[in-house]
Enzyme design. Structure first.
Site, PDB file in Angstrom:
ATOM      1  N   HIS A  17       8.460  -6.737 -47.333  1.00 46.74           N
ATOM      2  CA  HIS A  17       8.074  -6.866 -45.921  1.00 46.74           C
ATOM      3  C   HIS A  17       8.046  -5.487 -45.253  1.00 46.74           C
ATOM      4  O   HIS A  17       7.117  -5.150 -44.521  1.00 46.74           O
ATOM      5  CB  HIS A  17       9.092  -7.719 -45.154  1.00 46.74           C
ATOM      6  N   LYS A  41       9.863 -24.496 -44.445  1.00 48.01           N
ATOM      7  CA  LYS A  41      11.001 -23.780 -45.035  1.00 48.01           C
ATOM      8  C   LYS A  41      12.317 -24.086 -44.330  1.00 48.01           C
ATOM      9  O   LYS A  41      12.356 -24.191 -43.105  1.00 48.01           O
ATOM     10  CB  LYS A  41      10.754 -22.268 -44.976  1.00 48.01           C
ATOM     11  N   ARG A  90       0.638 -10.798 -52.474  1.00 48.05           N
ATOM     12  CA  ARG A  90       1.271 -10.357 -53.724  1.00 48.05           C
ATOM     13  C   ARG A  90       0.389 -10.659 -54.935  1.00 48.05           C
ATOM     14  O   ARG A  90       0.094  -9.808 -55.734  1.00 48.05           O
ATOM     15  CB  ARG A  90       2.639 -11.034 -53.905  1.00 48.05           C
ATOM     16  N   SER A 128      11.511 -13.639 -50.278  1.00 50.67           N
ATOM     17  CA  SER A 128      12.784 -13.997 -49.640  1.00 50.67           C
ATOM     18  C   SER A 128      13.456 -15.125 -50.400  1.00 50.67           C
ATOM     19  O   SER A 128      14.677 -15.145 -50.552  1.00 50.67           O
ATOM     20  CB  SER A 128      12.553 -14.425 -48.190  1.00 50.67           C
TER      21      SER A 128
HETATM   22  O1  PNS Z   1       7.035 -15.698 -44.314  1.00 46.16           O
HETATM   23  P1  PNS Z   1       6.260 -16.984 -44.292  1.00 46.16           P
HETATM   24  O2  PNS Z   1       7.187 -18.190 -44.284  1.00 46.16           O
HETATM   25  O3  PNS Z   1       5.242 -17.075 -45.393  1.00 46.16           O
HETATM   26  O4  PNS Z   1       5.448 -16.966 -42.907  1.00 46.16           O
HETATM   27  C1  PNS Z   1       4.681 -18.085 -42.529  1.00 46.16           C
HETATM   28  C2  PNS Z   1       4.461 -18.088 -41.001  1.00 46.16           C
HETATM   29  C3  PNS Z   1       5.806 -18.148 -40.287  1.00 46.16           C
HETATM   30  C4  PNS Z   1       3.729 -16.827 -40.612  1.00 46.16           C
HETATM   31  C5  PNS Z   1       3.604 -19.342 -40.672  1.00 46.16           C
HETATM   32  O5  PNS Z   1       4.281 -20.501 -41.063  1.00 46.16           O
HETATM   33  C6  PNS Z   1       3.251 -19.396 -39.189  1.00 46.16           C
HETATM   34  O6  PNS Z   1       2.309 -18.744 -38.769  1.00 46.16           O
HETATM   35  N1  PNS Z   1       4.026 -20.205 -38.421  1.00 46.16           N
HETATM   36  C7  PNS Z   1       3.763 -20.420 -37.005  1.00 46.16           C
HETATM   37  C8  PNS Z   1       2.952 -21.711 -36.792  1.00 46.16           C
HETATM   38  C9  PNS Z   1       1.477 -21.437 -37.082  1.00 46.16           C
HETATM   39  O7  PNS Z   1       0.799 -20.783 -36.310  1.00 46.16           O
HETATM   40  N2  PNS Z   1       1.009 -21.863 -38.268  1.00 46.16           N
HETATM   41  C10 PNS Z   1      -0.340 -21.529 -38.714  1.00 46.16           C
HETATM   42  C11 PNS Z   1      -1.365 -22.605 -38.458  1.00 46.16           C
HETATM   43  S1  PNS Z   1      -1.030 -24.078 -39.378  1.00 46.16           S
END
Ligand code: PNS
Length: 166
Positions: A17, A41, A90, A128
């Site tokens: 990150h 998650k 990745r 993570s």
């Molecule tokens: O580190 P991650 O868990 O891969 O990040 C995912 C994250 C938090 C960026 C994603 O779940 C997110 O954008 N959450 C906020 C809600 C949203 O806007 N979702 C996207 C449209 S479904």
């Protein structure tokens, strides 16, 4: 003024990150590292803890801001006037999920572009959830997470990964 959002769960922040955030800071005028909710998650750290840890890792980056937001990233980008969402890629296994997210976000907010940064070769394996799994068995995570927050992460995860948030 080009503003980018680096979104994620950051549970916890890894060296992968940090690499993406550092690179984003070199390209964009302002970078908003946003701790968002991923409903898929379960987290080991509260949003407040994740924000604190991220802030500790920002070192001498002066164009970065760390925030939490409980909502859609497309909405947050609109609120903050951000033009770009930066995500790290990745492997091909990330691609389908990230591609779908990018298309959904584009529909929700046509003014925002998702930009993918290729992860460095040494961070290809890093996640993570991998960090949490290694730590939950008492393994060495010092090559995976920033040194300044290693103690805090070990303290939590060696003890079993407690979820403090509802
Ligand atoms: O580190 P991650 O868990 O891969 O990040 C995912 C994250 C938090 C960026 C994603 O779940 C997110 O954008 N959450 C906020 C809600 C949203 O806007 N979702 C996207 C449209 S479904």
């Amino acid at each position: 003024m080009k503003t980018a959002i680096c979104p994620g769960s950051f549970d916890p922040v890894t060296l992968g990150h940090l690499d993406i955030i550092n690179r984003a800071c070199k390209i964009f005028d302002h970078v908003i590292v946003s701790v968002l909710v991923n409903p898929e998650k379960h987290t080991a750290f509260t949003v407040k803890e994740r924000i604190e840890m991220l802030k500790q890792c920002m070192g001498n980056l002066d164009n970065v801001e760390v925030v939490g937001f409980d909502g859609l990233i497309a909405d947050y980008a609109k609120i903050r006037g951000a033009q770009v969402i930066v995500k790290g890629l990745r492997a091909m296994s990330d691609f389908e999920y990230e591609f779908q997210m990018a298309l959904i976000n584009k529909k929700l907010n046509p003014d925002v572009e998702t930009v993918f940064f290729t992860t460095t070769a040494e961070n290809m394996f890093l996640s993570s959830s991998g960090v949490k799994q290694v730590a939950s068995f008492g393994g060495d995570i010092s090559n995976f997470v920033p040194g300044c927050i290693l103690g805090k992460i070990e303290q939590r995860l060696y003890a079993g990964g407690i979820q403090n948030e509802s």
